[in-house]
Design an enzyme around this catalytic site. Sequence first.
Site: not given
Lengths: 487, 777
Positions: B210, B241, B245, B323, B355, B457, B526, B728
């Site tokens: 990703q 998902f 990443e 988060r 996710r 963020t 995100a 998400e």
Amino acid sequence: MAQGHDIRFLLNGVEKRVSDVKATLTLLDYLRLDQRLTGSKEGCAEGDCGACTVLVGRLHQGQLHYETVNACIRFLASLNGCHIVTIEHLSGPQGRLHPVQEAMVDYHGSQCGFCTPGFVMSLYALWMSNPEPSVQEVETAIQGNLCRCTGYEPIVKAAMAVTQYGSPAHDHLVRERTDVTARLMALQPSARIVTGPEDDRAILPLDVADLAQVLAENPKATIVAGSTDVGLWVTKFMRPISPVVFITHLEELKSVEVTEEALTLGAGVTYSESEAAIRAAFPHLGDYWDRIAGWQVRNMGTIGGNIANGSPIGDTPPVLIALGAEVVLQSARGSRVLPLEDFFIDYGKQDREAGDFVAAIRIPRAKPGQMDAAYKISKRRDEDISSVAAGISVCVTDGVITTARIAFGGMAATPKRAATAEAALVGQPFAAASFDAAAVALGQDFTPLSDWRASADYRMTVAANLLRRFYLEQDSTQGAPVRLAIA
Amino acid sequence: MKDLGNTTEIKGAAHQDLKHESAIKQVQGRADYTDDILEPAGTLHAYLGVSTVAHANIRGMDLSRVRAAPGVVDVLTADDIPGVNDVSPTGKHDEPVFPTEKVEFHGQPLFAVIAESRDAARRAAELADVDYEVLPHALDAISARDAGMPMVTDPLKLERGDVESGLAEAPHRLQGRVVVGGQDHMYLEGHIAFAIPGEDDDVVVHCSTQHPSEAQHMVSHVLGVPSNAVVVNVRRMGGGFGGKESQMNLFCAVAALGAKKLNRPVKIRPDRDQDMTATGKRHDFVIDYDLGFDNEGRIEAVESQFAARCGYSSDLSGPVTDRALFHADNAYFYPNVRLTSCPQKTNTVSNTAFRGFGGPHGVVAAERMIEEIAYALGKDPLEVRKANFYGQPGDSRTLTPYHQEVEDNVIGRIVEELEESSDYQARRAAIIAENTKGGIIRRGIALTPVKFGISFTATWYNQAGALIHIYNDGSIHLNHGGTEMGQGLNTKVAQVVAEAFQVDFDRIKITKTTTEKVPNTSATAASSGSDLNGMAALDACEQIKARLVKFAAESRGVAESAVRFGPNQIRIGEEVVEFATFIREAYMARVHLSAAGFYKTPKIHWDRAAGKGRPFYYYAYGASCSEVSIDTLTGEYRVERTDILHDVGRSLNPILDKGQVEGAFIQGMGWLTTEELWWDKDGRLRTHAPSTYKIPLASDRPRSFNVKLADWSENREMTIKRSKAVGEPPFMLGISVLEALSMAVASVADYRECPRLEAPATPERVLMAVERLKAGG
């Protein structure tokens, strides 16, 4: 005896003859690595995700049947004389989409698309045999297919709609049935087939007599029927299993015999092949049968294999033991019959001597007044291995329990009868208190383990509650449902 | 100005229901994933050798049997790394490719075998003789904290108001703990990287990530070459998902190392079990709360600690646990609040993005607190929810614990409409009446809201690029920095381009994501994919359009305002020219037909040290209502019905967005019900493949499943076509199932007690909660 050395089959439209086939070569590796048919995907290599689903057409009593299988745990050598149909065979001329594919596109059934070819193949098989399925039938057909993106709703809607895109009567597998049958007939062996290198040998006996002979010659051979368990020995544990004796193709082991006294299933009969006879003879096993693995695995796995591998968590032994089933063992020396419960000696140890093979399972029909139930407890309802499986058979005369056979899986090192609980029931009135007492007695029968499927506590609690459920279900005065409906 | 009208609409404009751009290929098995790419002659295969203990000093590693195994060409260890032995995504230098001194979790990669076939590499990888000096290990957050293990990164504190007096003065106060499990991504396509060496330092890596730019950076870092030598390509993933990443970095690095060392292509693909044991998953959290509220159920003060099992390294655990705090309010105003995170180091695989990225844990905690209040006061949890919703601008109930004003609150309307359309009140009354009869089967219903903040963020991540070419035959080539993992990003961005040029969607070719075309991209994560890349693509379109308009106006001698695009044509004053013809004309006149677009999200800023700022550009909202039945003898359950109303702003593609909502709900439901990660005492993950790890099946869907998008919604911020992110937020709609289960369980003790169901609420946990409540009742 003359021997063949090649494995011959139809792959989509083409006849293949492959020499020196390793016993452990999976159909999926053959498709993806040798043939570069990359439409079938590897998601798990253990028959649990369905991304590798293909159709296998095989002859049974001269009739051609297509069924879904997991290519990842099916060995190529077991496919002699079969028709392998992959996703690449579905599209029509000029890449025209197949009705199943059209429906999947129109209903947005693919997102990442990796599971999609497997779903298409499962839905293809469903549509061929049942073009207008109910939602529940669709769900059953895709029990063995995981999708992580869509949440399944669009796939189920697509499945329900396929019939609007075309009729199976126009499908090429249906239209070419006669031709394919003839081509497969010509591929049936007339001699034992032995193939693969010395350390990865595959043997396909010609018939049951030859099987006994092969086993006498190779007493340490691995007998493989559906390969739904042995497949994982190879793909997951990389365990050497040579020599391998394949028995899926032996028609004599595929007999389903129904008499007034018993239902007798040949050891090579798959869950799918036995389903109709099981439902008819033992209605309480109908829902239970649908919860054994997924469709692909039910098409491959055999009841004989489920018993022969001796697993403490096999789905069929507890319910068959409760019904008083017997196992028929055969070898070059002859055959013997023993109660199924006696076959399981200890964890990983069965009463099977060198050269023996499981030939059949004989299940006596229910006696008048016999009450039967089969329960499976698992984390997920479908396509899961049971935490606890239970078979319960009780006979009642004049309100008094005369016999009780209760067997559990997942509670001990083998599938095992609950002797103390049974004893607590016999001679007692058919009443809630009797089953409460039996539930308490169960504590003396079992000391289950904790593992990733369930804790010991849960296993004991739920096992005891299943006895209570049995009473509630059989007690005709209960108005409210006592378990969740399937649909 | 004359209105030329727009009689025919183009095919595939924004806001249309358009099928996924790869759908036809996918159903035919013709969509290529990384493992399907034709292998050049000489391709080798790598496989990881892993640790067999959870925590140990490595005294020595004898790989002679590995090297001698059939088919083995080479074995890669830390000694083969020319650059830096590290792939930590946040630069903390705590995640070696191959450790040299210490093993920190069971299944940690130690070396890689390279062999002529994958099978040979896999078999050889089992043959290492590693001499371990075994050390004590701690597997979960609480025991690790008790053992004095450090945090993997600095904790965050969010604070507002006076928590101590708020708690002390509230009419009611209670404390509790909620345990929320982790989750494996179970993308159907596992990790894979395929590296092809080139001249000089060059290497091309095809992989399933990703975050191509990060993979590129990591490969260059490990190889010790500049980023310009490394190309990372991704056409599509078989699901991501969040699991792809940062977790792909290691595989990319190993494939590239092998390829450069041996000058042959190298592919690495772990099997499912290794994929699940050696790569990170969703964190599990233990959340302790102290709560003060009034007689109406209004929250007066909240103090809460979020301890997370982060694993052995930091990976993305800092932002994930951040988060969780950002969402510990969900849709509720907390007048006095203090939230702290504890990103705890443990001897397990390093947990990562998934996710929702910590958000779901925060929301579960918020909803648990609501439940606690409802059971304590004997109220319907929905009534308590409504009493605590954020207010509208100007009414003093809009400030979040991180000091951002909630300016776009639509949760009231969403919940009101869903309450009505799901017939919540009547069904709840009927369920309570039915449960009162005391049957074996009990039912429960719950309606839960979601508010989810949109933006990375890490503020600098909120940028994107795109590259658009129009070739002189009028065909359009679209490239952007986002990656396609099934979510339909490519389809949506192409719709934006089709709309901009007013041409049919079919004219646009969407190509693989490659670091060669768009540099320095952010992860497709995100939920930001279409927000960022859609805007960047639009920027590129606008640049080209401006040149075309200028050329058209000059060539015909009309004002620029008299030039209009579409459909599939350019209208210049009274003249109408086919798009392709006009493009050819522009080319002949030497108009530049290519542009690189760029976008950065406005308005956002975040001061982590102060715990203040505006980390989110906007919020997405939704709500779901689920009804369940449970079997109080076995704990088995079934979801009878779910109704969802979800806000995606003005949807770029409603049918794809609906697919995201449905899929996210089921995935969220799986997280909270049957998906259980189970480690044994030695630190081995024993649920490491679909045979033991149970994600939902078709038959687990709600028996009746009604999903609607809030078609009246429009993003009040200037996002792409006023849409909202969708990846998400709907994941947390699955919480309604957990709460409905909770209600059904609570019925066995007449709802006197909050069942405090732990997640995942497996049949076992449901039965044990039933037994516990019965015993106490």
